[in-house]
Each structure stands twice: as C-alpha cells, then as structure tokens.
Scaffold this motif. Structure first.
Motif: not given
Length: 146
Positions: A17-30, A36-44
């Motif tokens: 499953x795709x993580x619901x939220x991921x860290x992003x940006x400078x030092x992962x503060x966002x 970008x391709x999958x919604x959070x929780x999507x099964x792959x």
C-alpha cells in the motif's frame, strides 16, 4: 478465441500500500498525501526490483490517481505492508508479463515482501536525515505508538 481474450494465469506477486502521508521538501518538514502517481492507501503490485540499487526503487502496477492502470517506478520508502498475494486482475497480469516478470512461488514472494518491508522502513527513516516536523502524520509517526 483470440490470444487477447484469453485470461492470463494468476501469479504470485508482492502487493503493498502507498503511504497515506510522506515527508517532502527541505529536510522533510512538509507532508504530502500519497505520491505523485498514487493516492495514499492505494494498493499496488511490485512487478520488478532494482537489486543493484538496494531495492530503493521498485516497479509497481496500480491504479493511478486518475483511476487508470499504470506501471511506474516508485520509491520503496513510499510503500508499506508488503505481502505476497495471488494477482488475478488481467490488467496487472498483462503489465507484469510486459516487464518480463517470471512467475514466482508463494514462498519467493513472501521472502521478497519481508525483505522489502525491512528495507522500506530503513529508507523512510534515513532518507531526510532530519527530525520529523511537529505534528507529523508521516507513515512512521502514524504507526509508531507515542
């Protein structure tokens, strides 16, 4: 009966499953939902790995944010709950065959799922190398008891 109308044989693949939220940006503060391709929780389904790169990137098949089936390289740190699963969906099977995935046994799929789960957890922790934002809703913080 044409070759295209024949349903492919089910095969053992690693599902995640795709993580619901991921860290992003400078030092992962966002935080960003899903990828970008999958919604959070999507099964792959993982249909290929890149062993020379330490399984940091895997090729996945799943339903995109648009609802269409896609095959895309995804960072394993953005996936969780890896498990062996018998895939029946013709779209998944056709795409797996297109990447030349060899059919694997359940045991091989379970072993790969266990390996990817351990590696993905390590990649999530070490990727940004900075403390998590407060409050944090990333996958690691959501599943780790306080």
């Amino acid at each position: 009966m044409t070759a295209e109308s024949v349903t492919p044989e089910p095969m053992w693949l690693v599902a995640a499953n795709v993580v619901r939220w991921r860290r992003y940006g400078d030092a992962g503060q966002e935080l960003r939902p899903g990828t970008k391709s999958y919604r959070g929780g999507a099964k792959v389904y993982v249909v290929d790995t890149y062993p020379g790169m330490g399984h940091e990137q895997v090729t996945t098949v799943g339903r995109a944010r648009t609802g269409r089936w896609i095959t895309v390289a995804t960072g394993s740190r953005h996936l969780h709950t890896f498990r062996a699963q018998l895939a029946y969906a013709p779209a998944v099977l056709r795409r797996a065959e297109a990447v030349a995935v060899r059919p694997q046994t359940r045991e091989e799929a379970e072993a790969l799922a266990g390996l990817l789960e351990r590696l993905a957890a390590g990649y999530r922790e070490s990727h940004h190398g900075a403390p998590h934002p407060t409050p944090c809703r990333c996958h690691t913080c959501l599943v780790t008891p306080a």
